[in-house]
Design a protein around this motif. Structure first.
Motif, PDB file in Angstrom:
ATOM      1  N   GLN A  78       0.830  -1.203   0.000  1.00  0.00           N
ATOM      2  CA  GLN A  78       0.000   0.000   0.000  1.00  0.00           C
ATOM      3  C   GLN A  78       0.863   1.252   0.000  1.00  0.00           C
ATOM      4  OE1 GLN A  78      -2.894  -1.372  -1.052  1.00  0.00           O
ATOM      5  NE2 GLN A  78      -3.667   0.508  -0.122  1.00  0.00           N
ATOM      6  N   LEU A  79       1.926   1.206   0.820  1.00  0.00           N
ATOM      7  CA  LEU A  79       2.844   2.350   0.909  1.00  0.00           C
ATOM      8  C   LEU A  79       3.439   2.661  -0.475  1.00  0.00           C
ATOM      9  CD1 LEU A  79       4.043   4.016   3.302  1.00  0.00           C
ATOM     10  CD2 LEU A  79       5.960   2.415   3.309  1.00  0.00           C
ATOM     11  N   CYS A  80       3.841   1.599  -1.169  1.00  0.00           N
ATOM     12  CA  CYS A  80       4.424   1.779  -2.509  1.00  0.00           C
ATOM     13  C   CYS A  80       3.428   2.446  -3.453  1.00  0.00           C
ATOM     14  CB  CYS A  80       4.847   0.429  -3.103  1.00  0.00           C
ATOM     15  SG  CYS A  80       6.321  -0.236  -2.342  1.00  0.00           S
ATOM     16  N   LEU A  81       2.182   1.999  -3.371  1.00  0.00           N
ATOM     17  CA  LEU A  81       1.177   2.513  -4.310  1.00  0.00           C
ATOM     18  C   LEU A  81       0.744   3.923  -3.926  1.00  0.00           C
ATOM     19  CD1 LEU A  81      -1.021  -0.708  -4.603  1.00  0.00           C
ATOM     20  CD2 LEU A  81       0.474   0.241  -6.371  1.00  0.00           C
ATOM     21  N   GLU A  82       0.429   4.101  -2.645  1.00  0.00           N
ATOM     22  CA  GLU A  82      -0.225   5.348  -2.227  1.00  0.00           C
ATOM     23  C   GLU A  82       0.759   6.464  -1.906  1.00  0.00           C
ATOM     24  OE1 GLU A  82      -2.873   4.087   0.873  1.00  0.00           O
ATOM     25  OE2 GLU A  82      -3.991   2.826  -0.551  1.00  0.00           O
ATOM     26  N   LYS A  83       1.907   6.114  -1.333  1.00  0.00           N
ATOM     27  CA  LYS A  83       2.848   7.173  -0.957  1.00  0.00           C
ATOM     28  C   LYS A  83       3.903   7.408  -2.032  1.00  0.00           C
ATOM     29  CE  LYS A  83       5.128   9.041   2.997  1.00  0.00           C
ATOM     30  NZ  LYS A  83       5.432   8.932   4.416  1.00  0.00           N
ATOM     31  N   PHE A  84       4.471   6.299  -2.557  1.00  0.00           N
ATOM     32  CA  PHE A  84       5.595   6.459  -3.490  1.00  0.00           C
ATOM     33  C   PHE A  84       5.165   6.436  -4.954  1.00  0.00           C
ATOM     34  CE2 PHE A  84       7.666   4.411   0.328  1.00  0.00           C
ATOM     35  CZ  PHE A  84       8.165   5.605   0.826  1.00  0.00           C
ATOM     36  N   GLY A  85       3.871   6.211  -5.196  1.00  0.00           N
ATOM     37  CA  GLY A  85       3.327   6.356  -6.548  1.00  0.00           C
ATOM     38  C   GLY A  85       3.741   5.294  -7.547  1.00  0.00           C
ATOM     39  N   PHE A  86       4.090   4.095  -7.077  1.00  0.00           N
ATOM     40  CA  PHE A  86       4.367   3.008  -8.030  1.00  0.00           C
ATOM     41  C   PHE A  86       3.080   2.683  -8.794  1.00  0.00           C
ATOM     42  CE2 PHE A  86       7.985   2.342  -5.243  1.00  0.00           C
ATOM     43  CZ  PHE A  86       8.974   1.813  -6.067  1.00  0.00           C
ATOM     44  N   ASP A  87       3.223   2.263 -10.049  1.00  0.00           N
ATOM     45  CA  ASP A  87       2.051   1.861 -10.828  1.00  0.00           C
ATOM     46  C   ASP A  87       1.508   0.526 -10.342  1.00  0.00           C
ATOM     47  OD1 ASP A  87       1.904   4.016 -12.817  1.00  0.00           O
ATOM     48  OD2 ASP A  87       3.910   3.314 -13.360  1.00  0.00           O
ATOM     49  N   ALA A  88       2.390  -0.325  -9.835  1.00  0.00           N
ATOM     50  CA  ALA A  88       1.955  -1.615  -9.284  1.00  0.00           C
ATOM     51  C   ALA A  88       2.927  -2.001  -8.178  1.00  0.00           C
ATOM     52  CB  ALA A  88       1.948  -2.685 -10.381  1.00  0.00           C
ATOM     53  N   ALA A  89       2.435  -2.792  -7.221  1.00  0.00           N
ATOM     54  CA  ALA A  89       3.298  -3.263  -6.134  1.00  0.00           C
ATOM     55  C   ALA A  89       2.994  -4.734  -5.875  1.00  0.00           C
ATOM     56  CB  ALA A  89       3.067  -2.436  -4.873  1.00  0.00           C
ATOM     57  N   VAL A  90       4.048  -5.521  -5.716  1.00  0.00           N
ATOM     58  CA  VAL A  90       3.897  -6.967  -5.596  1.00  0.00           C
ATOM     59  C   VAL A  90       4.564  -7.423  -4.303  1.00  0.00           C
ATOM     60  CG1 VAL A  90       4.404  -9.165  -6.728  1.00  0.00           C
ATOM     61  CG2 VAL A  90       3.993  -7.130  -8.121  1.00  0.00           C
ATOM     62  N   ASP A  91       3.892  -8.338  -3.591  1.00  0.00           N
ATOM     63  CA  ASP A  91       4.389  -8.856  -2.313  1.00  0.00           C
ATOM     64  C   ASP A  91       5.179 -10.138  -2.566  1.00  0.00           C
ATOM     65  OD1 ASP A  91       4.798  -9.874   0.191  1.00  0.00           O
ATOM     66  OD2 ASP A  91       2.675 -10.153   0.678  1.00  0.00           O
ATOM     67  N   TYR A  92       6.491 -10.088  -2.308  1.00  0.00           N
ATOM     68  CA  TYR A  92       7.303 -11.284  -2.606  1.00  0.00           C
ATOM     69  C   TYR A  92       7.072 -12.396  -1.592  1.00  0.00           C
ATOM     70  CZ  TYR A  92      10.623  -9.864   1.057  1.00  0.00           C
ATOM     71  OH  TYR A  92      11.195  -9.527   2.252  1.00  0.00           O
ATOM     72  N   LYS A  93       6.404 -12.076  -0.476  1.00  0.00           N
ATOM     73  CA  LYS A  93       6.138 -13.114   0.529  1.00  0.00           C
ATOM     74  C   LYS A  93       4.862 -13.903   0.203  1.00  0.00           C
ATOM     75  CE  LYS A  93       8.553 -10.709   4.251  1.00  0.00           C
ATOM     76  NZ  LYS A  93       8.436  -9.820   5.388  1.00  0.00           N
ATOM     77  N   SER A  94       4.107 -13.414  -0.788  1.00  0.00           N
ATOM     78  CA  SER A  94       2.861 -14.080  -1.149  1.00  0.00           C
ATOM     79  C   SER A  94       3.156 -15.327  -1.992  1.00  0.00           C
ATOM     80  CB  SER A  94       1.994 -13.096  -1.944  1.00  0.00           C
ATOM     81  OG  SER A  94       1.041 -13.792  -2.692  1.00  0.00           O
ATOM     82  N   ALA A  95       2.316 -16.348  -1.832  1.00  0.00           N
ATOM     83  CA  ALA A  95       2.472 -17.582  -2.610  1.00  0.00           C
ATOM     84  C   ALA A  95       2.277 -17.310  -4.106  1.00  0.00           C
ATOM     85  CB  ALA A  95       1.462 -18.618  -2.130  1.00  0.00           C
ATOM     86  N   SER A  96       1.556 -16.225  -4.413  1.00  0.00           N
ATOM     87  CA  SER A  96       1.285 -15.933  -5.831  1.00  0.00           C
ATOM     88  C   SER A  96       2.264 -14.904  -6.406  1.00  0.00           C
ATOM     89  CB  SER A  96      -0.154 -15.428  -5.989  1.00  0.00           C
ATOM     90  OG  SER A  96      -0.353 -14.287  -5.170  1.00  0.00           O
TER      91      SER A  96
END
Ligand SMILES: NC(=O)c1ccc[n+]([C@@H]2O[C@H](COP(=O)([O-])OP(=O)(O)OC[C@H]3O[C@@H](n4cnc5c(N)ncnc54)[C@H](OP(=O)(O)O)[C@@H]3O)[C@@H](O)[C@H]2O)c1
Length: 340
Positions: A187-205
């Motif tokens: 969320q921080l990446c998307l909302e504060k730093f303005g990334f177009d997409a953010a992916v969680d490397y800890k997620s199984a997907s």
């Protein structure tokens, strides 16, 4: 008034793997009288860097290891409170390799620069206007060579270097994809730093999430982690991709380097380039980066996030804090001198 006593964080045991609070001790010692050519700095902020792990490691690295009993090497920012040095006057704000300590007596050589951005917080000289921002700037512009429309993927995207790389890539007109650990940092990446997409490397997907976030492949990968994250990203690189090898945060023990998928075939098939980056190679161009970064901060195009720990007592455990991923942005220690 010139203080009499200094508190310093010294190394008492050489860590294997991630440095913990138990590897350090806080000691008190008198502040020596200044000789001609010396100055006294009151440190106000101490920096915490993943690289400090390397500065403590006895195996081959780009810097000699900190010796047992020495003050922990670190960047710090503070104010000159006494000077017998021709280039520094009382009141100057400075940053440099001043160590994890409350005061530094120095001949000036460890000072990287006078902090002249009076309108910006002094602590920024350790983060976005320090090693993190300058690393992001040169790694991206010199090795990444971004072009509008490129897809730029960044690991440790919610951290100090990663959040700056993402924002600079966006300023350069790129599509930005941040990789980070956990939903809050996404969320921080998307909302504060303005990334177009953010992916969680800890997620199984993670692998399918990254594929979905990079439908046109990856043109630039700013790699701060190595390991599994990079194995997944490298499989998505485009023709003539640039991989910036900037950090290895995911590898806990350098004496036991993990083996992984071989990447040569990907580099060959895509005529891609992978290049190591060292901030020390750009010291002579430091001011160029700081000037540009400060201008973007002032115009609001760039934002900087800090995680502040209070008091020198927090410093010994702070490197482990970074490696547990508990920081949201640049991790620093603030020193309180109000009682002196
Ligand atoms: N080459 C150079 O000259 C140079 C200069 C400065 C910095 N760097 C490198 O840049 C990188 C970022 O530095 P920084 O100061 O901005 O630190 P940072 O990103 O603010 O903090 C480190 C981050 O690393 C991530 N991390 C920790 N353990 C991990 C693991 N096992 N796997 C994946 N990610 C892990 C955590 O984020 P998550 O919660 O997202 O996992 C943590 O917040 C570091 O690798 C550092 O060594 C290189």
């Amino acid at each position: 008034m010139i203080p009499q006593r200094n508190r310093r964080v010294i190394l008492i045991q050489r860590p294997v793997g991630i440095p913990q609070a138990s590897h350090f001790e806080i000691v008190e010692s008198p502040i020596p009288e200044l000789h001609s050519g010396q100055l006294l700095v009151r440190n106000e902020f101490l920096s915490v860097e993943p690289a400090m792990r390397g500065w403590l490691n006895a195996t081959a690295n780009y810097a000699d290891p900190v010796a047992i009993g020495d003050t922990m090497r670190s960047f710090a920012a503070g104010t000159v409170i006494a000077s017998k040095h021709p280039l520094y006057a009382e009141g100057d704000r400075v940053m440099g390799m001043l160590g994890w300590q409350e005061y530094a007596v120095t001949d000036g050589k460890p000072i990287r620069r006078k902090v002249l951005e009076a309108d910006l917080p002094l602590s920024y000289s350790l983060g976005i206007l320090g090693i993190n921002g300058v690393t992001a700037y040169f790694a991206l512009t010199e090795i990444g060579q971004p072009r509008p429309g490129d897809t730029v993927v960044v690991s440790t995207a919610a951290g100090a270097v990663g959040s700056a790389v993402g924002q600079l890539a966006r300023i350069a007109g790129c599509r930005t994809v941040g990789i980070t650990g956990g939903a809050t940092k996404q969320q921080l990446c998307l909302e504060k730093f303005g990334f177009d997409a953010a992916v969680d490397y800890k997620s199984a997907s993670f692998e399918t999430d990254l594929a979905a976030a990079t439908p046109n492949g990856v043109d630039i990968y700013h790699d701060n982690t190595a390991g599994y994250i990079s194995d997944v990203v490298v499989r998505r690189i485009n023709k003539r991709a640039r991989i910036i090898c900037c950090g290895t945060a995911s590898v806990a023990n350098w004496d036991d380097w993990p083996s992984g998928p071989r990447i040569e075939r990907h580099l060959l098939n895509k005529a891609a380039r992978m290049e190591g980056f060292l901030i020390w190679d750009y010291e002579h161009r430091y001011e160029e980066a700081v000037t540009r970064l400060a201008a973007w901060l002032r115009s609001g195009q760039l934002i900087h996030s800090e995680e502040i720990l209070e008091g020198i007592e927090q410093a010994p455990g702070a490197i482990a804090t970074l490696y547990r991923g508990e920081n949201r942005g640049k991790l620093i220690v603030r020193l309180d001198h109000s009682a002196e």
